[in-house]
Design a protein around this motif. Structure first.
Motif, short mmCIF file in Angstrom:
data_model
loop_
_atom_site.label_atom_id
_atom_site.label_comp_id
_atom_site.label_asym_id
_atom_site.label_seq_id
_atom_site.Cartn_x
_atom_site.Cartn_y
_atom_site.Cartn_z
N GLU A 79 -4.51 5.85 -3.31
CA GLU A 79 -5.10 4.63 -2.74
C GLU A 79 -4.05 3.53 -2.72
O GLU A 79 -3.67 3.01 -3.77
CB GLU A 79 -6.31 4.20 -3.58
CG GLU A 79 -7.48 5.17 -3.48
CD GLU A 79 -8.65 4.77 -4.38
OE1 GLU A 79 -8.49 3.84 -5.19
OE2 GLU A 79 -9.71 5.40 -4.26
N GLU A 80 -3.60 3.23 -1.52
CA GLU A 80 -2.62 2.13 -1.31
C GLU A 80 -1.45 2.23 -2.31
O GLU A 80 -1.09 1.25 -2.97
CB GLU A 80 -3.31 0.75 -1.46
CG GLU A 80 -4.30 0.42 -0.37
CD GLU A 80 -3.64 0.32 1.01
OE1 GLU A 80 -2.48 -0.12 1.08
OE2 GLU A 80 -4.30 0.71 2.01
N SER A 84 2.19 2.38 -3.63
CA SER A 84 3.58 2.02 -3.32
C SER A 84 4.44 2.35 -4.54
O SER A 84 3.96 2.31 -5.68
CB SER A 84 3.70 0.53 -3.02
OG SER A 84 2.94 0.23 -1.88
N GLN A 141 5.20 3.25 0.63
CA GLN A 141 4.56 1.97 0.95
C GLN A 141 3.12 2.21 1.40
O GLN A 141 2.89 2.87 2.42
CB GLN A 141 5.30 1.27 2.09
CG GLN A 141 6.75 0.92 1.76
CD GLN A 141 7.49 0.37 2.96
OE1 GLN A 141 7.06 -0.61 3.58
NE2 GLN A 141 8.59 1.01 3.30
N GLY A 142 2.18 1.73 0.65
CA GLY A 142 0.76 1.76 1.01
C GLY A 142 0.24 3.12 1.43
O GLY A 142 -0.47 3.23 2.45
N ASN A 179 -2.08 6.21 1.62
CA ASN A 179 -3.47 6.64 1.38
C ASN A 179 -3.54 8.12 1.75
O ASN A 179 -3.17 8.50 2.86
CB ASN A 179 -4.45 5.84 2.23
CG ASN A 179 -4.60 4.43 1.71
OD1 ASN A 179 -5.11 4.20 0.63
ND2 ASN A 179 -4.10 3.48 2.49
N HIS A 184 2.35 0.07 -7.22
CA HIS A 184 1.07 -0.52 -6.81
C HIS A 184 0.12 0.59 -6.41
O HIS A 184 0.56 1.67 -6.02
CB HIS A 184 1.28 -1.48 -5.62
CG HIS A 184 2.21 -2.61 -5.91
ND1 HIS A 184 1.88 -3.65 -6.74
CD2 HIS A 184 3.49 -2.85 -5.51
CE1 HIS A 184 2.91 -4.49 -6.82
NE2 HIS A 184 3.90 -4.01 -6.09
N GLY A 185 -1.17 0.29 -6.46
CA GLY A 185 -2.16 1.27 -6.04
C GLY A 185 -2.52 2.26 -7.13
O GLY A 185 -2.06 2.12 -8.26
N LYS A 244 6.23 5.95 4.50
CA LYS A 244 4.87 5.77 5.04
C LYS A 244 4.39 7.06 5.67
O LYS A 244 5.18 7.81 6.25
CB LYS A 244 4.85 4.67 6.11
CG LYS A 244 5.12 3.28 5.56
CD LYS A 244 5.07 2.27 6.68
CE LYS A 244 5.29 0.86 6.12
NZ LYS A 244 5.40 -0.14 7.18
#
Lengths: 298, 215
Positions: B5-6, B8, B19-20, B22, B56-57, B213
């Motif tokens: 989930e999102e 990074s 990066q981000g 999902n 992150h995430g 990505k």
């Protein structure tokens, strides 16, 4: 519990496998550590021997008071009265000058020669035994008695017994200090040996971590290895001490043997030997633990 | 089974590796993650195994946020994952059987059970007759098969394979992929990271990653 036991078995198998990979190198390490431990053990044995000698000496010692042959009766009575009030006096024995000469004549078989003397050269003597071995007390007695006109000389064997005891006590402290330093050195060497192993096993450690090995799983073989090396070094040391005691030291002991006393060098009891080996194993484990902690658990 | 989930990931002083992201993988799926070298495929796999933590995430494995796992809990998670590395990561001071035994020993299998499972895994990859050999005596393809045997020995529900065919010729590469497909058919979730376009010719789900990505 089952997994723990499986891991313990695995750890010991790993220890023996690693040992088998370089038996000569590990044996040399153990031998070196064992020899260092022999030095430590011999230090302790020497100290124990000295302690036994001191323990064999008279506990109280004795103070000899020689009377002035030219002292007046009044002075003699004053001396006798003073002796009776000495603090912590356990026993007193008076040896008259006549009795002393008679004994000397008999001991040295002087026979008629003693009778040829114009005068008895020996003084009246008191042998005083204190109830405790206290150098200060003896010094106090000596001071009091020497001040009396009836006293020619006060001699004491208590002082040197006390000094010898103090010397042995100092020796004990020195040996304990040396033992502590030597133990520290041994822990360092055990730790270094394990650290070298860790460095050599980094790829295995890396893979083990990736497939789910816990820190304890990884550390266990190294800890057991330290324990085993310590145990074996302790056994080498005990064997070395036995060899020294049984074969070599009795030859020296003939020179060192104290008159009428027990031998200076005695093989430590089985219990002491076991404690020594266990302590060595513990040092090995401690060295390994420090190395593992430093290398793996940072 | 696995959910990003999102997510990074970046290293201090470096660029963003992911990066981000999902992504969701179901149990029993076989997924091929493709992309050029440096695209972030390996990082994606490392995050799935808690070898890295997201910057992150969240990364979820069986409804457990593995980015927040205590350090002491991570080994238990990894025991449910089989790793296949491009560089094999074999232990050259152990024989073939010893290499396959390692994850079983880590997982706490008894000696008898571990030996049986290790030999079964070697049998599956066709190396049972080489159990006493040292890895150095094996060819590149055999070393990779050994790596797969080690990964599947504990019968984990998830296999992560990072460039499993990277150094192999086509014939060996295909045999390795066939093995992974077979394990997937038996219910194991398989995630393969590969820069090799030929790998994606399989009929399984493909995820492309480009400069961190998903595309």
């Amino acid at each position: 519990m089952k997994a723990w036991w499986v891991h313990v078995q695995y750890a010991w198998r790993t220890v023996f496998r690693r040992w088998a990979e370089a038996p000569f190198g590990h044996a040399l390490t153990v031998l070196g550590l064992g020899v260092s431990l022999i030095l430590l053990a011999v230090l302790f044995m020497a100290l124990m021997g000295a302690q036994r000698v001191v323990d064999g000496l008279p506990a109280q010692g004795a103070v000899l008071v020689y009377a002035n042959p030219h002292a007046s009766d009044a002075d003699r009575q004053q001396l006798s009265a003073q002796i009776d009030v000495l603090p912590k006096l356990a026993r007193k024995q008076f040896i008259s000058r006549a009795a002393a000469l008679s004994e000397l004549t008999q001991k040295l078989s002087l026979g008629e020669m003693a009778h040829q003397l114009p005068d008895n050269p020996l003084p009246d003597t008191w042998v005083l035994t204190p109830s405790v071995l206290d150098v200060t007390l003896i010094q106090q007695w000596t001071q009091t008695l020497t001040a009396l006109p009836a006293v020619m000389l006060v001699q004491s064997d208590t002082v040197w017994v006390g000094q010898l005891r103090a010397l042995v006590n100092t020796g004990r402290h020195v040996v304990l200090l040396l033992a502590g330093l030597l133990a520290l050195g041994l822990v360092s060497i055990f730790g270094l040996a394990v650290r070298l192993q860790i460095v050599a096993r980094l790829p295995e450690i890396d893979v083990s971590r990736m497939i789910g090995a816990t820190d304890h799983f990884i550390a266990r073989p190294f800890l057991y290895f330290g324990l085993l090396e310590g145990l074996l070094a302790g056994l080498v040391a005990v064997f070395g001490v036995w060899l020294l005691t049984v074969d070599m030291l009795p030859r020296l002991d003939v020179l060192l043997r104290y008159e009428g006393q027990t031998s200076l060098i005695v093989l430590p009891s089985l219990q002491m030997q076991a404690v020594f080996v266990l302590a060595s194993a513990l040092l090995g484990w401690l060295g390994a633990w420090l190395a593992v902690r430093q290398a793996l658990w940072r | 089974m696995i959910r990003f989930e999102e997510v990074s990931k970046h290293y201090s002083g470096g660029k963003d590796i992911l990066q981000g992201v999902n992504l969701s993988l179901e149990q029993g799926e076989m997924v091929v993650v493709t992309g050029q070298s440096g695209a972030g495929k390996t990082t994606l796999l490392k995050l799935m195994a808690a070898l890295e933590r997201p910057s992150h995430g969240s990364v979820w494995l069986n409804e457990q946020n593995i980015g927040h796992l205590r350090r002491s809990a991570v080994p238990w998670l990894r025991r449910n994952i089989g790793f296949v590395f491009q560089d094999h990561r074999l232990l050259f001071d152990r024989d073939v059987l010893g290499n396959v035994l390692l994850p079983l020993e880590v997982a706490g299998f008894g000696r008898k059970d571990a030996l049986a499972r290790a030999r079964a895994a070697l049998d599956k990859v066709g190396l049972l007759d080489r159990e006493k050999s040292r890895p150095v005596a094996l060819s590149g393809g055999e070393q990779q098969r050994l790596c797969i045997a080690r990964a599947v020995a504990t019968r984990p529900p998830l296999i992560l394979a990072d460039e499993p065919t990277g150094n192999l010729d086509r014939e060996y590469a295909n045999s390795i992929l066939d093995m992974l497909v077979n394990f997937n058919r038996q219910g194991t979730t398989v995630v393969i990271a590969s820069h090799d376009a030929d790998t994606v010719t399989t009929k399984h789900r493909t995820v492309r990653i480009h400069r961190g990505k998903l595309t």
